[in-house]
Scaffold this motif. Sequence first.
Motif, PDB file in Angstrom:
ATOM      1  N   TYR A  63      48.937  51.851  81.242  1.00  0.00           N
ATOM      2  CA  TYR A  63      47.596  51.302  81.461  1.00  0.00           C
ATOM      3  C   TYR A  63      47.246  50.332  80.333  1.00  0.00           C
ATOM      4  CZ  TYR A  63      42.472  51.436  81.952  1.00  0.00           C
ATOM      5  OH  TYR A  63      41.152  51.106  82.097  1.00  0.00           O
TER       6      TYR A  63
ATOM      7  N   ARG B 129      49.309  47.116  80.547  1.00  0.00           N
ATOM      8  CA  ARG B 129      48.898  46.218  81.626  1.00  0.00           C
ATOM      9  C   ARG B 129      47.827  45.220  81.191  1.00  0.00           C
ATOM     10  NH1 ARG B 129      51.626  47.014  85.989  1.00  0.00           N
ATOM     11  NH2 ARG B 129      52.209  49.070  86.782  1.00  0.00           N
TER      12      ARG B 129
ATOM     13  N   PHE C 275      50.428  36.667  92.352  1.00  0.00           N
ATOM     14  CA  PHE C 275      51.321  36.989  93.465  1.00  0.00           C
ATOM     15  C   PHE C 275      51.547  35.773  94.357  1.00  0.00           C
ATOM     16  CE2 PHE C 275      50.028  41.249  92.285  1.00  0.00           C
ATOM     17  CZ  PHE C 275      51.211  41.950  92.439  1.00  0.00           C
TER      18      PHE C 275
ATOM     19  N   ALA D 259      46.976  37.208  96.685  1.00  0.00           N
ATOM     20  CA  ALA D 259      46.472  38.584  96.667  1.00  0.00           C
ATOM     21  C   ALA D 259      45.079  38.674  96.066  1.00  0.00           C
ATOM     22  CB  ALA D 259      47.442  39.523  95.929  1.00  0.00           C
TER      23      ALA D 259
ATOM     24  N   PHE E  58      41.180  39.499  96.200  1.00  0.00           N
ATOM     25  CA  PHE E  58      40.461  40.515  96.968  1.00  0.00           C
ATOM     26  C   PHE E  58      39.508  39.811  97.913  1.00  0.00           C
ATOM     27  CE2 PHE E  58      41.574  42.466  92.899  1.00  0.00           C
ATOM     28  CZ  PHE E  58      42.524  43.336  93.405  1.00  0.00           C
TER      29      PHE E  58
ATOM     30  N   GLN F  16      38.788  55.602  83.274  1.00  0.00           N
ATOM     31  CA  GLN F  16      38.715  54.939  84.577  1.00  0.00           C
ATOM     32  C   GLN F  16      37.747  55.694  85.489  1.00  0.00           C
ATOM     33  OE1 GLN F  16      42.359  53.246  86.316  1.00  0.00           O
ATOM     34  NE2 GLN F  16      43.468  54.424  84.795  1.00  0.00           N
TER      35      GLN F  16
ATOM     36  N   GLN G  72      49.120  42.306  99.656  1.00  0.00           N
ATOM     37  CA  GLN G  72      49.479  42.621  98.267  1.00  0.00           C
ATOM     38  C   GLN G  72      48.263  42.877  97.375  1.00  0.00           C
ATOM     39  OE1 GLN G  72      52.442  39.435  97.229  1.00  0.00           O
ATOM     40  NE2 GLN G  72      53.755  41.199  96.872  1.00  0.00           N
ATOM     41  N   GLU G  73      47.082  43.075  97.983  1.00  0.00           N
ATOM     42  CA  GLU G  73      45.905  43.366  97.155  1.00  0.00           C
ATOM     43  C   GLU G  73      46.046  44.722  96.465  1.00  0.00           C
ATOM     44  OE1 GLU G  73      42.040  42.557  99.098  1.00  0.00           O
ATOM     45  OE2 GLU G  73      43.204  41.328 100.467  1.00  0.00           O
TER      46      GLU G  73
ATOM     47  N   ASP H  35      48.902  46.009  95.426  1.00  0.00           N
ATOM     48  CA  ASP H  35      49.759  45.740  94.270  1.00  0.00           C
ATOM     49  C   ASP H  35      48.956  45.067  93.163  1.00  0.00           C
ATOM     50  OD1 ASP H  35      52.005  46.738  95.529  1.00  0.00           O
ATOM     51  OD2 ASP H  35      52.561  44.806  96.384  1.00  0.00           O
ATOM     52  N   ALA H  36      48.078  44.131  93.571  1.00  0.00           N
ATOM     53  CA  ALA H  36      47.272  43.425  92.576  1.00  0.00           C
ATOM     54  C   ALA H  36      46.390  44.415  91.812  1.00  0.00           C
ATOM     55  CB  ALA H  36      46.418  42.349  93.251  1.00  0.00           C
ATOM     56  N   LEU H  37      45.816  45.372  92.527  1.00  0.00           N
ATOM     57  CA  LEU H  37      45.021  46.406  91.849  1.00  0.00           C
ATOM     58  C   LEU H  37      45.876  47.126  90.817  1.00  0.00           C
ATOM     59  CD1 LEU H  37      43.003  48.201  94.684  1.00  0.00           C
ATOM     60  CD2 LEU H  37      42.076  46.819  92.830  1.00  0.00           C
ATOM     61  N   ARG H  38      47.078  47.535  91.245  1.00  0.00           N
ATOM     62  CA  ARG H  38      47.921  48.327  90.346  1.00  0.00           C
ATOM     63  C   ARG H  38      48.325  47.538  89.115  1.00  0.00           C
ATOM     64  NH1 ARG H  38      52.668  50.712  93.729  1.00  0.00           N
ATOM     65  NH2 ARG H  38      53.180  51.636  91.727  1.00  0.00           N
ATOM     66  N   VAL H  39      48.653  46.242  89.267  1.00  0.00           N
ATOM     67  CA  VAL H  39      49.072  45.501  88.081  1.00  0.00           C
ATOM     68  C   VAL H  39      47.890  45.189  87.165  1.00  0.00           C
ATOM     69  CG1 VAL H  39      51.104  44.513  89.184  1.00  0.00           C
ATOM     70  CG2 VAL H  39      48.989  43.204  89.134  1.00  0.00           C
ATOM     71  N   ILE H  40      46.695  45.161  87.717  1.00  0.00           N
ATOM     72  CA  ILE H  40      45.529  44.997  86.843  1.00  0.00           C
ATOM     73  C   ILE H  40      45.278  46.305  86.088  1.00  0.00           C
ATOM     74  CG2 ILE H  40      43.021  44.610  86.822  1.00  0.00           C
ATOM     75  CD1 ILE H  40      43.400  42.690  89.157  1.00  0.00           C
ATOM     76  N   GLY H  41      45.854  47.393  86.582  1.00  0.00           N
ATOM     77  CA  GLY H  41      45.666  48.680  85.913  1.00  0.00           C
ATOM     78  C   GLY H  41      44.608  49.513  86.613  1.00  0.00           C
ATOM     79  N   ILE H  42      44.299  49.159  87.866  1.00  0.00           N
ATOM     80  CA  ILE H  42      43.315  49.912  88.627  1.00  0.00           C
ATOM     81  C   ILE H  42      44.055  50.811  89.608  1.00  0.00           C
ATOM     82  CG2 ILE H  42      41.396  49.752  90.249  1.00  0.00           C
ATOM     83  CD1 ILE H  42      40.799  46.995  89.093  1.00  0.00           C
TER      84      ILE H  42
ATOM     85  N   TYR I 100      40.088  53.737  92.991  1.00  0.00           N
ATOM     86  CA  TYR I 100      39.218  52.616  93.311  1.00  0.00           C
ATOM     87  C   TYR I 100      38.801  52.606  94.778  1.00  0.00           C
ATOM     88  CZ  TYR I 100      37.582  47.757  92.879  1.00  0.00           C
ATOM     89  OH  TYR I 100      36.827  46.623  92.852  1.00  0.00           O
TER      90      TYR I 100
END
Lengths: 266, 266
Positions: A80, A83, A90, A94, A96, B45, B135-136, B138-145, B150
């Motif tokens: 975390y 990151r 992407f 991607a 939101f 979080q 891929q939204e 995936d985008a959440l996960r790479v932002i650390g969410i 969420y």
Amino acid sequence: MNASDLAIDVKNLVTHYGTRKILDGISFQARQGEIMVIMGGSGSGKSTLLRHLLGLHQPTSGSISLLGKDITQLSADAMYDLRKNMGVAFQGGALFNSMTVGENVELPLREHTRLDENTMRIMSRMKLEVVHLAGFENLMPSELSGGMIKRAALARAIVMDPRLLFFDEPSAGLDPVVSAELDELILILRDAMNMTIVVVTHELESAFKIADRITVLDQGRILMSDTVAAVRASDNERIQSLLNRTPRNEAINPDEYMERLTREIF
Amino acid sequence: MPDPLTSFVALVGQRSLQAVREVGYHAALLVEAFYWLLFGRWRRQPVRLSAVFKEAVGVGVNAIPIVALASFAVGMMLAIQGIYTLRTFGAEGQVVLGISLSVTREFAPLITGIFVAGRSGSAIAARIGTMQISQEIDALRVIGINPVRYLVAPLLAAMLLTLPALTILSDLIALFGGALYCAGELSLPMGIFFDRSFEVLVADDVIHGVLKSFIFAVIITLIGTANGFNVSAGAEGVGQATTRSVVLGCIGIILADMVFTFLMSR
Ligand SMILES: Nc1ncnc2c1ncn2[C@@H]1O[C@H](COP(=O)(O)OP(=O)(O)O)[C@@H](O)[C@H]1O
Ligand SMILES: [Mg+2]
């Protein structure tokens, strides 16, 4: 090369989708502040490699060190924190879809910092300024063109000033002028913010223009990982055929061919 | 060649394995969603209250008109059928008892659950499924969410808050529908209907219905989100996920209702 200068250090990475081996013995390194382009034909495993670099999948074996930390061993909390130093744009953006462009760019700040609303807004506008999207923060992603979506995604990726930036297929689906502008932007980011940037692409022209070094993937293996000049000068047959866009016509091994045709038939 | 029996057994085995895996996935999702609701704050979080409220409006407040209409109709229908049946015994005076018990213990929670499953189960699966293929997620996960924190946790909280409230609202409106018909058919004043109704009802009856609605809330949320997350193949996949989540949601509610009622009435 000093190990502490390495932003990315991948060793012997092997990955599978189901039982199918996708990446086989991948090793390469990228130094701080350089642009590493991962190049290869369609289906060569570029996106798969990127997804592993982002920690979205657990590899079968091998290690992936980002900024000196092996992400295959990292705890969820340490990941975390890491990151915050990684930004990702992407392939399809991607963004939101339920948020405006501005809210998209602000999201990482909202999650990782305790800045007040106005500061966040100013910071996100600064990044939109960098990608030439100033004034578009109130539009929804569906109202943007393909090139604008990629630039907005880039703004979101760099809003935390990450030390590592990943960019999947920046020029895919864009006209040459727009994709040249994106290349320009990537170079500016490297110079102005000293980011280490990994770009995945199948576009030769763009690769040669922006890369400090190039890693060439082919059918899940690395053909070479070297400077632009070295890649250009390579006498490897597959690399030359990639560079000259000649179709591959390897000799067929009759046994393997039969095995492929009859596999999974009882 | 495989004989039909072996392949049939193999198919049954595969399907059972898949079902077990699916149940396991839902259970893990539930545990994780509760984990974030309870401990997210300590992991830096938190589940945001604003997100819970937004979902509560979407799945709860906006469902009021349709649930109210359906409840009114069901209350009236129960009165019509009740009077018709009881008249053969000359006992139409007992209709208040019948309506009151069947509405609070059975019909209100069931109608509310089914309508929310139809309205929101599909919407949840479509929203998360679309985010998955663009891929939204995936985008959440790479932002650390964490996507469960969420997307799932606020929804679960909102469902657990609004479904019981909707059920009580449905209780009142269905009784009102019954009272209205009885006023016309039996010349029973509405005031007397409600007086008698509250005389026969004990807290247990209402609680019985409300407890069910908590279970339905969990079922709708888990089936909708799990089907969304498991979308892999494009727009068609999203379509299948929405259908699946409505069908499985409704079936799940009815089966859970049966089991719960059986266990509680022993
Ligand atoms: N989700 C997936 N499940 C199974 N196989 C996949 C998946 N994604 C990619 N593949 C396979 O992995 C190989 C490499 O794909 P990919 O990494 O997308 O290549 P590239 O990005 O270089 O075009 C391809 O043969 C592809 O069919
Ligand atoms: Mg790709």
